[in-house]
Motif scaffolding. Structure first.
Motif, PDB file in Angstrom:
ATOM      1  N   PRO A  85       0.931  -1.136   0.001  1.00  0.00           N
ATOM      2  CA  PRO A  85       0.052  -0.049  -0.031  1.00  0.00           C
ATOM      3  C   PRO A  85       0.884   1.394  -0.165  1.00  0.00           C
ATOM      4  O   PRO A  85       1.785   1.273   0.595  1.00  0.00           O
ATOM      5  CB  PRO A  85      -0.768  -0.299   1.448  1.00  0.00           C
ATOM      6  N   ARG A  90      -2.220   0.543  -4.325  1.00  0.00           N
ATOM      7  CA  ARG A  90      -1.958  -0.840  -3.807  1.00  0.00           C
ATOM      8  C   ARG A  90      -1.255  -1.725  -4.976  1.00  0.00           C
ATOM      9  O   ARG A  90      -1.538  -1.930  -6.103  1.00  0.00           O
ATOM     10  CB  ARG A  90      -2.933  -1.577  -3.404  1.00  0.00           C
ATOM     11  N   ALA A 120      -5.970   1.486  -3.427  1.00  0.00           N
ATOM     12  CA  ALA A 120      -5.995   0.924  -1.898  1.00  0.00           C
ATOM     13  C   ALA A 120      -7.202   0.758  -1.198  1.00  0.00           C
ATOM     14  O   ALA A 120      -8.051   1.569  -1.368  1.00  0.00           O
ATOM     15  CB  ALA A 120      -5.153   1.972  -1.063  1.00  0.00           C
TER      16      ALA A 120
END
Length: 120
Positions: A85, A90, A120
């Motif tokens: 992350p 991500r 994310a």
């Protein structure tokens, strides 16, 4: 949904590129951490480093571009299938095979880095 991170292994390592994702622009940097002896041994044995294995490794750094400058978000070792992350991103690295000729050099030597990027 995951998109492919636009890594061009033929451009060599280290490398950096800008990535627009959502409302932000990110600066992604990738470099190889490997002992000189490891590189020499790999060159003698076919020339390919598996950077997601147990020896030399790929480092990923992510910064978000803001009006006041770059905001560092992440600098870490890439681990196979382990999410990284970084702010609104991500990253997931699936494969990182780099021919030693792509260390500080460009060319089509079969190096391959597969990584995905999602929110994310």
């Amino acid at each position: 949904m995951q998109a492919r991170l636009p890594v061009d292994a033929d451009e060599g390592f280290p490398q950096s590129f800008r990535l627009r994702f959502g409302e932000h622009v990110y600066r992604i940097e990738l470099y190889v951490n490997a002992a000189e002896r490891t590189v020499e041994e790999a060159a003698a044995a076919g020339g390919v480093l598996d950077l997601l294995g147990g020896g030399p490794f790929l480092v990923v750094a992510v910064a978000r571009e803001e009006p006041g400058g770059l905001v560092p978000l992440l600098r870490r070792k890439a681990v196979r299938d382990l999410p990284c992350p970084a702010g609104g991103l991500r990253l997931v690295f699936r494969e990182a095979l780099v021919d030693v000729r792509n260390l500080n050099g460009t060319g089509s030597y079969g190096s391959k880095v597969l990584a995905g990027v999602s929110a994310a």
